[in-house]
Structure formats: C-alpha cells, structure tokens
Design a protein around this motif. Sequence first.
Motif, mmCIF file in Angstrom:
data_model
loop_
_atom_site.group_PDB
_atom_site.id
_atom_site.type_symbol
_atom_site.label_atom_id
_atom_site.label_comp_id
_atom_site.label_asym_id
_atom_site.label_seq_id
_atom_site.Cartn_x
_atom_site.Cartn_y
_atom_site.Cartn_z
ATOM 1 N N THR A 79 46.562 30.110 40.273
ATOM 2 C CA THR A 79 45.873 28.896 39.608
ATOM 3 C C THR A 79 45.630 29.384 38.309
ATOM 4 O OG1 THR A 79 45.103 28.063 41.511
ATOM 5 C CG2 THR A 79 43.924 27.540 39.548
ATOM 6 N N ALA A 80 45.131 30.594 38.014
ATOM 7 C CA ALA A 80 44.970 30.999 36.697
ATOM 8 C C ALA A 80 46.338 30.888 35.824
ATOM 9 C CB ALA A 80 44.271 32.519 36.743
ATOM 10 N N VAL B 247 38.221 30.036 48.483
ATOM 11 C CA VAL B 247 39.478 31.019 48.173
ATOM 12 C C VAL B 247 40.153 30.145 47.067
ATOM 13 C CG1 VAL B 247 41.511 31.759 49.442
ATOM 14 C CG2 VAL B 247 39.459 32.318 50.332
ATOM 15 N N SER C 137 41.701 35.376 34.543
ATOM 16 C CA SER C 137 41.520 35.737 36.154
ATOM 17 C C SER C 137 40.188 35.558 36.324
ATOM 18 C CB SER C 137 41.621 37.265 36.118
ATOM 19 O OG SER C 137 41.312 37.650 37.477
ATOM 20 N N GLN C 138 39.934 34.723 37.431
ATOM 21 C CA GLN C 138 38.690 34.552 38.063
ATOM 22 C C GLN C 138 37.848 35.778 38.238
ATOM 23 O OE1 GLN C 138 35.424 33.986 40.278
ATOM 24 N NE2 GLN C 138 37.496 34.609 41.475
ATOM 25 N N SER C 139 38.438 36.545 38.917
ATOM 26 C CA SER C 139 37.717 37.642 39.515
ATOM 27 C C SER C 139 37.966 38.677 38.640
ATOM 28 C CB SER C 139 38.605 38.019 40.910
ATOM 29 O OG SER C 139 39.963 38.519 40.393
ATOM 30 N N CYS D 24 47.790 35.148 37.243
ATOM 31 C CA CYS D 24 48.357 34.736 38.643
ATOM 32 C C CYS D 24 47.741 33.507 39.162
ATOM 33 C CB CYS D 24 48.306 36.113 39.782
ATOM 34 S SG CYS D 24 48.783 37.545 39.316
ATOM 35 N N VAL E 228 43.074 39.643 44.790
ATOM 36 C CA VAL E 228 44.249 40.182 45.343
ATOM 37 C C VAL E 228 44.539 41.344 44.404
ATOM 38 C CG1 VAL E 228 46.766 39.824 45.532
ATOM 39 C CG2 VAL E 228 45.400 37.950 45.896
ATOM 40 N N SER F 246 41.098 28.284 44.166
ATOM 41 C CA SER F 246 40.331 28.159 42.719
ATOM 42 C C SER F 246 40.052 26.734 42.475
ATOM 43 C CB SER F 246 40.855 28.902 41.613
ATOM 44 O OG SER F 246 39.985 28.902 40.798
ATOM 45 N N ALA G 45 43.742 35.397 50.240
ATOM 46 C CA ALA G 45 42.583 36.047 49.924
ATOM 47 C C ALA G 45 42.050 35.667 48.552
ATOM 48 C CB ALA G 45 42.713 37.478 50.056
ATOM 49 N N LYS G 46 40.967 35.819 48.150
ATOM 50 C CA LYS G 46 40.448 35.114 46.969
ATOM 51 C C LYS G 46 40.658 36.297 45.893
ATOM 52 C CE LYS G 46 37.362 32.499 44.815
ATOM 53 N NZ LYS G 46 38.454 31.621 44.292
ATOM 54 N N THR H 72 42.426 41.157 39.795
ATOM 55 C CA THR H 72 43.781 40.919 40.464
ATOM 56 C C THR H 72 44.845 42.144 39.840
ATOM 57 O OG1 THR H 72 43.426 38.602 40.311
ATOM 58 C CG2 THR H 72 45.706 39.254 40.514
HETATM 59 C C1 G6P Z 1 44.427 34.327 44.750
HETATM 60 C C2 G6P Z 1 43.470 33.221 44.910
HETATM 61 C C3 G6P Z 1 44.043 32.106 43.865
HETATM 62 C C4 G6P Z 1 43.835 32.831 42.333
HETATM 63 C C5 G6P Z 1 44.856 34.229 42.335
HETATM 64 C C6 G6P Z 1 44.418 34.803 41.101
HETATM 65 O O1 G6P Z 1 45.740 34.098 44.893
HETATM 66 O O2 G6P Z 1 43.724 32.754 46.104
HETATM 67 O O3 G6P Z 1 42.912 31.159 43.777
HETATM 68 O O4 G6P Z 1 44.153 31.657 41.343
HETATM 69 O O5 G6P Z 1 44.367 34.990 43.394
HETATM 70 O O6 G6P Z 1 43.222 35.335 40.894
HETATM 71 P P1 G6P Z 1 42.279 35.634 39.589
HETATM 72 O O7 G6P Z 1 40.920 36.237 40.206
HETATM 73 O O8 G6P Z 1 42.915 36.557 39.066
HETATM 74 O O9 G6P Z 1 42.175 34.237 39.139
#
Ligand code: G6P
Length: 608
Positions: free
Chosen positions: A301-302, A397, A346-348, A299, A605, A399, A602-603, A351
């Motif tokens: 930016t990823a 927030v 995914s950064q987090s 999702c 989601v 990325s 939100a960072k 998601t």
């Molecule tokens: C949110 C953040 C984005 C990020 C996206 C996917 O929309 O604001 O910066 O790219 O989620 O998040 P993830 O943690 O899965 O990379």
Amino acid sequence: MCGIVGILGREPVAPSLIEALKRLEYRGYDSAGLATLEQGRLTRVRASGKLRNLEEKLAASPLSGTSGIGHTRWATHGRPNETNAHPHISDKLAVVHNGIIENFRELREELAAKGHVFATETDSEVVAHLVAEQIREGAGPAAAVARALTRLKGAFALAFLFDGEADLLIGARRGAPLAAGWGEGGVYLGSDALALAPFAHTIAYLEEGDHVVLTRERVTFHDAAGHEVERRRQPLQAGSFLVDKGNFRHFMAKEIHEQPEVVGRTLSHYLDLASGTVRLPFELSFDAKKLSRVTISACGTAFYAGLIARYWIERYARLAVEIDIASEFRYREAPLPNDGLTILVSQSGETADTLAALRYAKTHGQHILSIVNVETSTIARESDTVALTLAGPEIGVASTKAFTCQLAVFACLAVALGRARGVLSEAEEKALVAELAATPGLMADALAHEARIELVARDVARASSVLYLGRGPAYPLALEGALKLKELSYIHAEGYAAGELKHGPIALIDYAMPVIVLAPPDATLEKTVSNLQEVAARGGHLILIGSRAAREAAAADLAGFVELPDIASAFAVLVYAVPVQLLAYHAAVFMGKDVDQPRNLAKSVTVE
Ligand code: G6P
C-alpha cells in the motif's frame, strides 16, 4: 515478520509473554509458542494458528517460570504447524527467531554430520543447534551465541533462553528490529516498543549487528565486532501505545474512522493553516532548486501512496519522478543521478525490501528522505530526513490510515518542493493548502455514506472477480482498491488505468464481474465517463464512486453508486480512499473473513 519477546521477571512470566505476543500478532499469526524455565528446566508450549490456541493450552497446563521467551510466527521455511512453531530447542537452549537464515542448508548439513538431529523444516532450528554445538565444544552461553552469530547469513532477530540459567537472556539483531527494556517487573527483549509498552519504562534499540546479554541486574550490549558498547536508553510512554478497538468491531473499522482526525493531525504538522503555507517540520538536507530527480520506492500500500505522489510531485514541483516497488528496485542496479532525492515510504519503517532500497540509494549518493509512521524504526534511523505520518499505531494488517497519512505528507512535500524550486507562486500555494485543509472534513463526509457503501459491498461480495478503474491519481487508488479487496475478502480483483481498458480487460466484461469506477471531478472526468460507457455498452456490472455530476454524465444503468462531495482537487484521492477501504472492509465482514488478520499476511514484512 515474526514477533519475538523475552522476559527475566520476578513473577511467573507466561501471562506477560502472552500479552506482549498479542501486541506482536500483527507481525504474523501462523503459530505461537513460548518457553520458560520450570524449576530450572526448559519447558515449552506451542500451538499452530492464532495466539488464542496457545492461550487455551496454557490455561490447561499453566507455566510458573519467571524467565521465558515467546514467539508469534509468519512462516517462511516450513509449514505453519505446531512442529515448526518456535521456540526451537536443542540440548540446553531454546531460541525464537524473526527473519531468514540464508545459509541454513549448509549449516544443517554440517551440524547433522556432527550428530545433531533436526526436528523441523525451519531455517530457525539451525540456530539452536549451532549454539548448542559451541556449548558442546566448551563455550559458555554468551560466547556460544557470539560465535554462532559469526556463522549466520541473512537478516534476523533472535532471543535465547538457556537450561539451568534462570538469570540469563541473550538477544541478537541483524537486519530485523529488537529492543531491550527495563521495568519494575524485570528486564525485557521485544521486537518493538509496542510489545514492551505494558512492562518497560525505558528501552534501548539494538543497533545493526549487536547482541545483548541480559541478567536482572545488568544489560550488556556488544557491537558486531563483539566489543562492549553503550546503547541509548530512552523513556517509553506506555500511554501512547494503547491498543484497543474502542467501540468498533475491528481495528480496521476503527482505523478507517480515525482518518479525518489523524490526517488532520498530520496536515497540521506540515501546514501553517493561519498563513495558508506549507511549513515542513524539518530542514531539507538538500537544495531543492538543484534536485535533478526524485526516486520513490516502497512496498504494498505504501508503494501505491508513492504512485499517487508521482502525479503531485511532477505537477506541483516540476520534478521528474521514477518509482518502483522496493523488491525490484533494490536489485535493478538502477543508475541514480547526482543531486537525486530518494523517498522511501513505509508504515512500519522495518520492511526489509524498502530498507534495502534505502541502502542502495544511500551508497549511490542520494539524499534520503523517508515517510514513516514509526519514528524509532530502522528506516527512520538510517534516513537523512524523516517525514513522520502521525497516524498512531496501525493494528489492522491491511493499511488504511497510514496510507492516507502518507498521502497527506506527500501532498505537503510536493507543494513545499514546488515553492522551494520557485515553480509555484504564493497564491498557488495558498489555494493548494486550502484544498488540503478541507480534506479531513470531506473524509468525514465520505464516512457518513457507510450504510450505502455496505450495500454495494454486499453486491461485490457475491463476485469472484472485480475490476477497479481510475485515471490520474485515481488510477493508483484503483490499484489500492483491488489490493484491499484481494487481501481482505480473497476475491480476485485487478486495478487498471481506465484508458487501458480497451487494450485487454474489456474482453472480460460480463454482468458477473463488477467494474468499480473511481471518477473524481478532475480534468479527466469526461474520459473516465467514456470508459464507463464502454463497459455499460457491453452489459457490464457497473459501480460508480463519484460526484453527482459524474453520475449525471455517466447516464448509464448502474448496479451501485456511492456519491461523494464535489471535490475539484488533485487531492480528492484522499477522500476517495475512504469508500474504497470501506467497500473492501464490508465485503470481507459480510463474507465472514478475518479482516484484521487476513490469512497468510503479516503487517510488517522484515524478510525478502
Ligand atoms: C505488508 C502489509 C501492507 C503494507 C506493506 C508495506 O504487506 O500487509 O499493508 O502496505 O507490508 O509495509 P510498510 O510497513 O513498509 O508500509
């Protein structure tokens, strides 16, 4: 999406709850609230907007309870006002919730018929009433929560505090992260390790479907079937979660500037620079020669990192790549081939849609590889292979450094797959590794152009609409550039494949709309320059990000030019990402926007 925390402490817990919520604010900041037990009685304080509003209220009337729960909200159901802020209270309990209760309407009707009165528009409040109903029917707090959980549909994490129960906290997890922690000052619950880092020395993550009952003496985990279970306790390194802005005005600025270092760190994890080879820090769970296709899903930016990687994987590993955003992919019922590899980015690592895409791919027999920044995240834990980005905590927030680290990992993976499949020679590998190894230095060179980029950003900040153009890997980077502008400065922006310009957007060209052209010196440069000239011929407001050679070839009047080093590499997009990020950052700062916490975003989601 929201952040939740709970503490059974020995001292008043409100200051620690606030500190933890600050670390969770990246998950949402529409409102915040906390509840403590004051002389055994539930007391709550809530405020709409940022956490500082809650802090002001607490400064005016401090709380002294030694047990409490807290919440920072990203609104899903109900407006982001104080009434809808968490904790929600019913009779003898308070609850904070992250996620969505899908069947809240039915439950609400059922409970209203039994006399429950609802004060908010939220789905979360139904949880408080559902547990209260079980207590009314005679259940103790733990049994009441366990029974209520069987009635809830959706993805959520919950923390409960009970009136008159100063030594009890209950947490539950289904589809959204939650961890329990142990520290000198008490026992804890939190959405992630970052929230608990200042307090806990040890944490344990709840597994899917778990609930946990905490007292100061004992923490008891129960699985989805209600059986008491053990969950692995692991040490928490507080130092590795230090969060501060250093000398920067914003986290985002700090994170943009960290990129040469963190991309370098990530690359050195995947490359053997001495021998000029890729050396993956994990075993592949599949035979690369037998792979039939790569599917990528993510999702935001990823996802754009994945779109860029498609060019590399197809070119260097000669593998067909299909890619889709996770919220579409998960419901498409896409047939997936035997011997297919699915890559989640995914950064987090939390998601919700990306996690659902992972589970879909898993049930369809795919090898699962995830590129994540959080090693302990759900996506990491459910993958066959985890490729870590070593970006460190990303607080802004929007990325930035996580994105370029994702690109770094993808680049290494593409080369490794090419080698393993026998389609890249040793010499080709060496040349590509050398190009990658040069990237962090070139990113540092790009950062040195910040003053110039700031000037261009001021020009862009005056526009109400912006077009971003690129070809090849620079096309998804144009999409990312437009996303960055939208999310930070609220200027409408669109990314387009430069070659597609003449099929529609060319009708928009006038001097009021800046057209930003990304022109790295690759095989398509000539074509990109032709597209740029098409804009110039129609009196367009042109901004070029490219090398001196691109500037000379363009031979057009430019409103702005950001000169980058001459990088003849398909990995040039890593370097081009820097001015793209800085441009959005400076436009937003110039316009007085909240760059670290843009409105409505939100960072992480964790809802659909
Ligand atoms: C949110 C953040 C984005 C990020 C996206 C996917 O929309 O604001 O910066 O790219 O989620 O998040 P993830 O943690 O899965 O990379």
